[in-house]
Write a protein that holds these residues in place. Structure first.
Motif, PDB file in Angstrom:
ATOM      1  N   ILE A   1      -3.094 -13.651 -16.678  1.00 51.06           N
ATOM      2  CA  ILE A   1      -3.713 -13.409 -15.378  1.00 51.06           C
ATOM      3  C   ILE A   1      -2.640 -12.908 -14.419  1.00 51.06           C
ATOM      4  CG2 ILE A   1      -4.878 -14.453 -13.392  1.00 51.06           C
ATOM      5  CD1 ILE A   1      -6.027 -16.569 -15.280  1.00 51.06           C
ATOM      6  N   ILE A   2      -2.926 -11.826 -13.716  1.00 51.23           N
ATOM      7  CA  ILE A   2      -2.027 -11.339 -12.673  1.00 51.23           C
ATOM      8  C   ILE A   2      -2.739 -11.463 -11.335  1.00 51.23           C
ATOM      9  CG2 ILE A   2      -0.626  -9.805 -14.123  1.00 51.23           C
ATOM     10  CD1 ILE A   2      -2.371  -7.467 -13.266  1.00 51.23           C
ATOM     11  N   TYR A   3      -1.955 -11.697 -10.289  1.00 49.02           N
ATOM     12  CA  TYR A   3      -2.509 -11.897  -8.949  1.00 49.02           C
ATOM     13  C   TYR A   3      -2.513 -10.587  -8.168  1.00 49.02           C
ATOM     14  CZ  TYR A   3      -2.065 -17.052  -9.337  1.00 49.02           C
ATOM     15  OH  TYR A   3      -2.189 -18.375  -9.691  1.00 49.02           O
ATOM     16  N   ALA A   4      -3.675 -10.188  -7.678  1.00 48.24           N
ATOM     17  CA  ALA A   4      -3.746  -9.021  -6.793  1.00 48.24           C
ATOM     18  C   ALA A   4      -2.982  -9.350  -5.501  1.00 48.24           C
ATOM     19  CB  ALA A   4      -5.189  -8.670  -6.477  1.00 48.24           C
ATOM     20  N   PRO A   5      -2.347  -8.343  -4.880  1.00 46.67           N
ATOM     21  CA  PRO A   5      -1.502  -8.598  -3.704  1.00 46.67           C
ATOM     22  C   PRO A   5      -2.289  -8.716  -2.401  1.00 46.67           C
ATOM     23  CG  PRO A   5      -1.445  -6.276  -4.220  1.00 46.67           C
ATOM     24  CD  PRO A   5      -2.291  -6.929  -5.297  1.00 46.67           C
ATOM     25  N   LEU A  45       0.819  -1.213   0.000  1.00 51.54           N
ATOM     26  CA  LEU A  45       0.000   0.000   0.000  1.00 51.54           C
ATOM     27  C   LEU A  45       0.850   1.259   0.000  1.00 51.54           C
ATOM     28  CD1 LEU A  45      -2.827  -0.957   2.534  1.00 51.54           C
ATOM     29  CD2 LEU A  45      -3.067  -0.624   0.057  1.00 51.54           C
ATOM     30  N   ALA A  46       2.014   1.181   0.666  1.00 52.70           N
ATOM     31  CA  ALA A  46       2.899   2.341   0.753  1.00 52.70           C
ATOM     32  C   ALA A  46       3.896   2.410  -0.400  1.00 52.70           C
ATOM     33  CB  ALA A  46       3.662   2.310   2.074  1.00 52.70           C
ATOM     34  N   HIS A  47       3.918   1.381  -1.249  1.00 50.75           N
ATOM     35  CA  HIS A  47       4.880   1.339  -2.359  1.00 50.75           C
ATOM     36  C   HIS A  47       4.172   0.892  -3.639  1.00 50.75           C
ATOM     37  CE1 HIS A  47       7.374   1.025   1.284  1.00 50.75           C
ATOM     38  NE2 HIS A  47       8.300   1.642   0.586  1.00 50.75           N
ATOM     39  N   LYS A  48       3.119   1.596  -3.951  1.00 50.20           N
ATOM     40  CA  LYS A  48       2.306   1.265  -5.119  1.00 50.20           C
ATOM     41  C   LYS A  48       3.137   1.227  -6.395  1.00 50.20           C
ATOM     42  CE  LYS A  48      -1.679   3.035  -7.767  1.00 50.20           C
ATOM     43  NZ  LYS A  48      -2.738   4.082  -7.817  1.00 50.20           N
ATOM     44  N   ASP A  49       4.054   2.179  -6.550  1.00 46.75           N
ATOM     45  CA  ASP A  49       4.853   2.256  -7.769  1.00 46.75           C
ATOM     46  C   ASP A  49       5.715   1.018  -7.959  1.00 46.75           C
ATOM     47  OD1 ASP A  49       6.279   3.023  -5.491  1.00 46.75           O
ATOM     48  OD2 ASP A  49       7.653   4.322  -6.617  1.00 46.75           O
ATOM     49  N   VAL A  50       6.301   0.518  -6.873  1.00 44.41           N
ATOM     50  CA  VAL A  50       7.149  -0.673  -6.947  1.00 44.41           C
ATOM     51  C   VAL A  50       6.323  -1.881  -7.374  1.00 44.41           C
ATOM     52  CG1 VAL A  50       8.604  -2.268  -5.642  1.00 44.41           C
ATOM     53  CG2 VAL A  50       8.759   0.192  -5.219  1.00 44.41           C
ATOM     54  N   PHE A  51       5.186  -2.056  -6.745  1.00 38.96           N
ATOM     55  CA  PHE A  51       4.340  -3.201  -7.056  1.00 38.96           C
ATOM     56  C   PHE A  51       3.812  -3.130  -8.485  1.00 38.96           C
ATOM     57  CE2 PHE A  51       0.085  -5.031  -7.391  1.00 38.96           C
ATOM     58  CZ  PHE A  51       0.400  -6.364  -7.183  1.00 38.96           C
ATOM     59  N   GLN A  52       3.308  -1.979  -8.889  1.00 36.53           N
ATOM     60  CA  GLN A  52       2.746  -1.879 -10.234  1.00 36.53           C
ATOM     61  C   GLN A  52       3.811  -2.030 -11.315  1.00 36.53           C
ATOM     62  OE1 GLN A  52       0.300   1.770 -10.223  1.00 36.53           O
ATOM     63  NE2 GLN A  52      -1.492   0.442 -10.050  1.00 36.53           N
ATOM     64  N   VAL A  61      -6.613  -4.509  -4.671  1.00 34.27           N
ATOM     65  CA  VAL A  61      -7.199  -4.950  -5.935  1.00 34.27           C
ATOM     66  C   VAL A  61      -7.122  -3.829  -6.966  1.00 34.27           C
ATOM     67  CG1 VAL A  61      -9.366  -5.571  -7.099  1.00 34.27           C
ATOM     68  CG2 VAL A  61      -8.720  -6.696  -4.964  1.00 34.27           C
ATOM     69  N   SER A  62      -7.354  -2.596  -6.541  1.00 35.87           N
ATOM     70  CA  SER A  62      -7.329  -1.467  -7.487  1.00 35.87           C
ATOM     71  C   SER A  62      -5.953  -1.293  -8.109  1.00 35.87           C
ATOM     72  CB  SER A  62      -7.765  -0.174  -6.795  1.00 35.87           C
ATOM     73  OG  SER A  62      -6.760   0.343  -5.932  1.00 35.87           O
ATOM     74  N   TYR A  63      -4.893  -1.620  -7.376  1.00 32.56           N
ATOM     75  CA  TYR A  63      -3.529  -1.514  -7.919  1.00 32.56           C
ATOM     76  C   TYR A  63      -3.374  -2.453  -9.118  1.00 32.56           C
ATOM     77  CZ  TYR A  63      -1.922   0.994  -3.693  1.00 32.56           C
ATOM     78  OH  TYR A  63      -1.735   1.909  -2.675  1.00 32.56           O
ATOM     79  N   SER A  64      -3.817  -3.693  -8.963  1.00 34.74           N
ATOM     80  CA  SER A  64      -3.720  -4.662 -10.056  1.00 34.74           C
ATOM     81  C   SER A  64      -4.717  -4.341 -11.165  1.00 34.74           C
ATOM     82  CB  SER A  64      -3.956  -6.080  -9.539  1.00 34.74           C
ATOM     83  OG  SER A  64      -2.911  -6.494  -8.686  1.00 34.74           O
ATOM     84  N   ARG A  65      -5.903  -3.890 -10.781  1.00 32.01           N
ATOM     85  CA  ARG A  65      -6.931  -3.558 -11.762  1.00 32.01           C
ATOM     86  C   ARG A  65      -6.442  -2.446 -12.704  1.00 32.01           C
ATOM     87  NH1 ARG A  65     -10.652  -6.789 -12.924  1.00 32.01           N
ATOM     88  NH2 ARG A  65      -9.627  -6.409 -14.897  1.00 32.01           N
ATOM     89  N   GLU A  66      -5.748  -1.468 -12.135  1.00 29.84           N
ATOM     90  CA  GLU A  66      -5.217  -0.377 -12.956  1.00 29.84           C
ATOM     91  C   GLU A  66      -4.225  -0.891 -13.989  1.00 29.84           C
ATOM     92  OE1 GLU A  66      -3.562   2.525 -10.329  1.00 29.84           O
ATOM     93  OE2 GLU A  66      -5.491   3.039  -9.422  1.00 29.84           O
ATOM     94  N   VAL A  67      -3.365  -1.805 -13.583  1.00 31.58           N
ATOM     95  CA  VAL A  67      -2.378  -2.368 -14.504  1.00 31.58           C
ATOM     96  C   VAL A  67      -3.061  -3.188 -15.594  1.00 31.58           C
ATOM     97  CG1 VAL A  67      -0.438  -3.974 -14.716  1.00 31.58           C
ATOM     98  CG2 VAL A  67      -0.534  -2.386 -12.786  1.00 31.58           C
ATOM     99  N   ALA A  68      -3.995  -4.034 -15.198  1.00 35.43           N
ATOM    100  CA  ALA A  68      -4.686  -4.883 -16.165  1.00 35.43           C
ATOM    101  C   ALA A  68      -5.493  -4.057 -17.158  1.00 35.43           C
ATOM    102  CB  ALA A  68      -5.602  -5.869 -15.434  1.00 35.43           C
ATOM    103  N   ASP A  69      -6.201  -3.059 -16.660  1.00 33.89           N
ATOM    104  CA  ASP A  69      -7.062  -2.259 -17.527  1.00 33.89           C
ATOM    105  C   ASP A  69      -6.267  -1.375 -18.482  1.00 33.89           C
ATOM    106  OD1 ASP A  69      -9.195  -3.403 -16.264  1.00 33.89           O
ATOM    107  OD2 ASP A  69      -9.678  -1.670 -15.012  1.00 33.89           O
ATOM    108  N   ALA A  70      -4.999  -1.096 -18.154  1.00 35.97           N
ATOM    109  CA  ALA A  70      -4.159  -0.267 -19.011  1.00 35.97           C
ATOM    110  C   ALA A  70      -3.447  -1.083 -20.082  1.00 35.97           C
ATOM    111  CB  ALA A  70      -3.128   0.482 -18.171  1.00 35.97           C
ATOM    112  N   ALA A  71      -3.568  -2.397 -20.012  1.00 34.77           N
ATOM    113  CA  ALA A  71      -2.888  -3.271 -20.970  1.00 34.77           C
ATOM    114  C   ALA A  71      -3.514  -3.158 -22.357  1.00 34.77           C
ATOM    115  CB  ALA A  71      -2.937  -4.719 -20.492  1.00 34.77           C
ATOM    116  N   SER A  72      -2.732  -3.453 -23.361  1.00 37.14           N
ATOM    117  CA  SER A  72      -3.200  -3.360 -24.742  1.00 37.14           C
ATOM    118  C   SER A  72      -3.995  -4.591 -25.170  1.00 37.14           C
ATOM    119  CB  SER A  72      -2.005  -3.182 -25.678  1.00 37.14           C
ATOM    120  OG  SER A  72      -1.105  -4.269 -25.550  1.00 37.14           O
TER     121      SER A  72
END
Length: 293
Positions: free
Chosen positions: A60-64, A40-47, A90-101
């Protein structure tokens, strides 16, 4: 994602992501902290890590949310924030998935309570069911596409997760046990017994993750494949680790070798594959190359 959508997706080999924890530790996460709080404190690292997996070819990516159940969060005095923590993660992973091509799915990651089940311990089926029911309902409302119960060490507890999921949602649920090279499970039983029981309970895919490297799982995967009709999952470590002078686990299997062994697991019957401890986006990319993606 509906269960029918999942069946359609798994008509071809599905590529999962690789490790999360070992990569976060390499990026600076200290030992012993609450992983969910650190992420939660290192969103950039995880994403950045998850974008790496998406770019490598993960479907498929796993939410943390691995330790986001009430029992684990209570150990860190965070139980009152369970809804906020799981929803944000979940929103961290959702953002990455939804931004994918391309289409990338987000799996809600859940795991064992860490407590021994009766009669070896005092954890009951009912308590496990309630723990999973609470977290899965939060995860469903947060917008995940499916559920993954992973690194499970007890068949009955895993059955509680499957039962809990069916009471709060109709999302597909995958289950992976942690086993030894001979397929035995820490708390008793084996991977085949678990797979058969979980399929009967309604799991949509079953298999193994963590524990050992892909080179040691061929017979386990083949035996599971011969005993179930649903997709079989293989998400092994990058070989067996050794402990260095600083007490860190070091995984010696390189990405090209890992991918070759994953291909052997696919030939043995695995239809959903990825990596666990010690694997990185490089490993997933090598698997994608072998799959000719």
């Amino acid at each position: 994602m509906t269960k029918q959508d999942f069946q359609t997706l798994t008509q071809n080999v599905v590529l999962l992501d690789g490790a999360t924890g070992s990569n976060l530790m390499a990026a600076g996460m200290p030992k012993g902290v609450c992983t969910e709080e650190w992420v939660l404190a290192h969103k950039d690292v995880f994403q950045a890590l998850q974008r790496g997996y998406v770019e490598a070819g993960s479907d498929i990516i796993y939410a943390p949310t691995f330790g986001g159940n009430r029992i684990n969060l209570t150990m860190h005095h965070l139980q009152d924030q369970i809804k906020e923590i799981n929803t944000r993660l979940v929103s961290y992973s959702r953002e990455v998935a939804d931004a994918a091509s391309r289409k990338v799915y987000v799996a809600a990651d859940i795991t064992t309570s860490g407590k021994m089940m009766e009669p070896a311990g005092d954890m009951t089926y009912e308590a496990a069911f309630e723990m999973y029911r609470e977290q899965i309902e939060i995860l469903k409302n947060a917008g995940v596409d499916l559920i993954i119960a992973e690194t499970m060490i007890n068949i009955e507890e895993t059955l509680a997760a499957v039962d809990a999921a069916s009471t709060v949602c109709q999302l597909p649920i995958m289950c992976t046990m942690t086993v030894d090279a001979d397929g035995s499970i820490f708390s008793g039983g084996n991977a085949i017994e678990a797979a058969v029981s979980l399929e009967a309970a309604g799991a949509d895919a079953v298999g193994v993750n963590c524990s050992v490297g892909p080179d040691q799982l061929i017979s386990v995967i083949r035996n599971i494949r011969e005993n179930v009709s649903i997709p079989v999952i293989a998400k092994p470590n990058a070989g067996m680790p050794f402990i260095d002078d600083q007490g860190n686990a070091v995984y010696s299997m390189k990405a090209p070798d890992f991918a070759k062994h994953i291909k052997a697991l696919i030939d043995a019957g695995a239809g959903i594959v990825g990596g666990c401890c010690g694997t990185t986006p490089e490993y997933i990319k090598e698997v994608a190359t072998i799959l000719e993606r």
